[in-house]
Design an enzyme around this catalytic site. Structure first.
Site, PDB file in Angstrom:
ATOM      1  N   ARG A 140       0.854  -1.187   0.000  1.00 48.57           N
ATOM      2  CA  ARG A 140       0.000   0.000   0.000  1.00 48.57           C
ATOM      3  C   ARG A 140       0.894   1.243   0.000  1.00 48.57           C
ATOM      4  O   ARG A 140       0.809   2.109   0.849  1.00 48.57           O
ATOM      5  CB  ARG A 140      -0.944   0.004   1.210  1.00 48.57           C
ATOM      6  CG  ARG A 140      -2.235   0.762   0.973  1.00 48.57           C
ATOM      7  CD  ARG A 140      -3.090   0.897   2.223  1.00 48.57           C
ATOM      8  NE  ARG A 140      -3.518  -0.387   2.747  1.00 48.57           N
ATOM      9  CZ  ARG A 140      -3.534  -0.690   4.043  1.00 48.57           C
ATOM     10  NH1 ARG A 140      -3.087   0.162   4.921  1.00 48.57           N
ATOM     11  NH2 ARG A 140      -3.959  -1.863   4.441  1.00 48.57           N
ATOM     12  N   ARG A 164      -2.607   6.244   0.990  1.00 51.03           N
ATOM     13  CA  ARG A 164      -3.376   7.419   1.400  1.00 51.03           C
ATOM     14  C   ARG A 164      -2.531   8.367   2.234  1.00 51.03           C
ATOM     15  O   ARG A 164      -3.028   9.326   2.795  1.00 51.03           O
ATOM     16  CB  ARG A 164      -4.646   7.006   2.168  1.00 51.03           C
ATOM     17  CG  ARG A 164      -5.518   6.030   1.380  1.00 51.03           C
ATOM     18  CD  ARG A 164      -6.765   5.624   2.120  1.00 51.03           C
ATOM     19  NE  ARG A 164      -6.490   4.926   3.372  1.00 51.03           N
ATOM     20  CZ  ARG A 164      -6.168   3.646   3.477  1.00 51.03           C
ATOM     21  NH1 ARG A 164      -6.050   2.922   2.398  1.00 51.03           N
ATOM     22  NH2 ARG A 164      -5.962   3.085   4.645  1.00 51.03           N
ATOM     23  N   ARG A 169      -6.596  11.753  -6.437  1.00 50.72           N
ATOM     24  CA  ARG A 169      -7.792  10.937  -6.211  1.00 50.72           C
ATOM     25  C   ARG A 169      -9.026  11.770  -5.864  1.00 50.72           C
ATOM     26  O   ARG A 169     -10.147  11.233  -5.811  1.00 50.72           O
ATOM     27  CB  ARG A 169      -7.546   9.974  -5.044  1.00 50.72           C
ATOM     28  CG  ARG A 169      -6.935   8.625  -5.355  1.00 50.72           C
ATOM     29  CD  ARG A 169      -7.901   7.600  -5.917  1.00 50.72           C
ATOM     30  NE  ARG A 169      -9.212   7.569  -5.297  1.00 50.72           N
ATOM     31  CZ  ARG A 169      -9.509   6.942  -4.168  1.00 50.72           C
ATOM     32  NH1 ARG A 169      -8.590   6.272  -3.507  1.00 50.72           N
ATOM     33  NH2 ARG A 169     -10.727   6.967  -3.693  1.00 50.72           N
ATOM     34  N   ASP A 217      -7.104  -2.843  -6.287  1.00 45.54           N
ATOM     35  CA  ASP A 217      -7.732  -3.351  -5.061  1.00 45.54           C
ATOM     36  C   ASP A 217      -8.046  -4.818  -5.289  1.00 45.54           C
ATOM     37  O   ASP A 217      -8.316  -5.231  -6.433  1.00 45.54           O
ATOM     38  CB  ASP A 217      -9.007  -2.578  -4.730  1.00 45.54           C
ATOM     39  CG  ASP A 217      -9.558  -2.948  -3.357  1.00 45.54           C
ATOM     40  OD1 ASP A 217      -9.194  -2.270  -2.375  1.00 45.54           O
ATOM     41  OD2 ASP A 217     -10.321  -3.924  -3.254  1.00 45.54           O
ATOM     42  N   TYR A 240     -14.795 -11.888   2.016  1.00 47.99           N
ATOM     43  CA  TYR A 240     -15.585 -10.706   1.661  1.00 47.99           C
ATOM     44  C   TYR A 240     -16.915 -11.099   1.025  1.00 47.99           C
ATOM     45  O   TYR A 240     -17.971 -10.520   1.326  1.00 47.99           O
ATOM     46  CB  TYR A 240     -14.808  -9.818   0.685  1.00 47.99           C
ATOM     47  CG  TYR A 240     -13.782  -8.933   1.342  1.00 47.99           C
ATOM     48  CD1 TYR A 240     -14.161  -7.971   2.278  1.00 47.99           C
ATOM     49  CD2 TYR A 240     -12.429  -9.037   1.033  1.00 47.99           C
ATOM     50  CE1 TYR A 240     -13.220  -7.145   2.881  1.00 47.99           C
ATOM     51  CE2 TYR A 240     -11.483  -8.209   1.626  1.00 47.99           C
ATOM     52  CZ  TYR A 240     -11.886  -7.270   2.558  1.00 47.99           C
ATOM     53  OH  TYR A 240     -10.957  -6.458   3.155  1.00 47.99           O
TER      54      TYR A 240
END
Length: 357
Positions: free
Chosen positions: A40, A44, A53, A89, A164
């Site tokens: 990652r 962010r 983004r 993702d 998920y």
């Protein structure tokens, strides 16, 4: 072609990345310094990532080659890491085959119609390269920009994707997942087998487009015992690794909280096994056994401490990894969103300097 040569888009060995420190470490060869990359990597944490983004949903970002290229390159430019990780993702291939899901900010992937019965398996059709044409386009753009820096493709492992899909979203206890796994083992096996087909196809697209290595993320598999992993999960992971074995690219396997599973995860077919921060690298190597490179494993939270503390903890990781056949320095999980980008840049420089031959 040797077992671990990287590929060019035309299927030939890629000389630009083949002799890079990252690829050498994957092959357990001598390196000029310990290579570093971060899971990652944009995480962010980069202001330039947040800016590019802005106003664009996560899944849309993953389907725009221009954004994927820019976001993938940002940490390479800023931190000087030894490999780029493709921005995407783990649910992208599921979205691509028509699963009704979305990534909700602050929550994660949410599935509209969870898989709980055999009839629900019909949602999972085969993945074709046309379903993810934007991946092929983005990787072509990226490899042209990256030159000698390898690009790591990735996918979610069958167990984590299944979790998920069965839970309908992120889960702390995986109760629906385990209920299905224990209560209907044949349906569970069929679900994971189908997900292994989809995952293998997704990784093939990335390799054929030019990825030099691939990583299989099994984020939630640490919720299982070794016996359950061996019986109910490992066959599907083996199928994924076998699907891409013929390409000869290094295959990395990583999960969180998987200290008890490290040996089995290596057996599943990975060339490199990633360890989180809970198990020292020398102990991880003992559990995995010979013939594998290791990746890891600084606690991501350490980066919030002082520079001296970060360097001291980094030294501990490097000392534990000293003498391993191959070591790739990484965090024990992804970069946390509020991490100071300068701390990451300093960490890369520090590892390179401390390990320079």
């Amino acid at each position: 072609m040797s077992a671990n040569e990287s590929q060019s888009p035309a299927g030939r060995p890629n000389p630009a990345t083949y002799d890079s420190p990252f690829m050498k470490a994957c092959r357990r060869e001598a390196v000029p310094h310990t290579p570093v990359w971060f899971m990652r990597q944009a995480g962010r944490s980069l202001p330039e990532y947040r800016k590019v983004r802005e106003g664009t949903a996560m899944l849309e970002s993953c389907m725009r080659p221009d954004l994927v290229t820019e976001i993938t390159l940002q940490p390479v430019r800023r931190h000087g890491v030894d490999a780029a990780i493709y921005f995407s993702d783990i649910v992208v291939p599921l979205k691509a085959i028509g699963i009704d899901l979305d990534i909700k900010p602050g929550v994660g992937p949410v599935v509209a119609n969870p898989i709980r019965s055999r009839a629900d398996l019909a949602q999972l059709r085969d993945l074709t390269p046309e379903d993810v044409h934007y991946v092929t386009e983005a990787i072509g753009m990226l490899t042209a920009e990256l030159g000698s820096t390898p690009l790591i493709g990735f996918a979610g492992a069958p167990f984590t994707l299944a979790s998920y899909l069965v839970e309908g979203g992120p889960s702390r206890n995986h109760e629906h997942t385990k209920a299905l796994m224990y209560g209907d083992p044949q349906l569970w096996a069929d679900l994971l087998d189908r997900l292994a087909e989809i995952t293998g196809a997704f990784l093939k697209v990335q390799i054929e487009a030019g990825a030099s290595a691939v990583q299989l993320f099994d984020s939630w598999v640490g919720a299982l015992s070794p016996a359950d992993y061996r019986r109910a999960v490992m066959p599907a992971s083996v199928k994924v690794f076998d699907a891409v074995a013929g390409y000869g690219v290094p295959r990395i396997h990583f999960g969180v909280g998987t200290g008890e599973l490290l040996g089995l995860m290596g057996e599943a077919g990975a060339d490199v096994v990633g360890a989180d921060w809970r198990v020292p690298m020398d102990e991880a190597a003992r559990r995995v056994g010979p013939g594998k490179a290791l990746q890891g494993n600084l606690d991501p939270a350490v980066l919030f401490s002082t520079r001296e503390a970060v360097e001291a903890k980094t030294d501990e990781v490097l000392a534990a990894a000293n003498g391993l056949e191959g070591h790739i320095f990484n965090l024990g999980h992804g970069v946390l969103p509020t991490t100071d980008p300068e701390a990451l840049t300093r960490l890369v420089e520090y590892v390179h300097t401390r390990t320079a031959v």
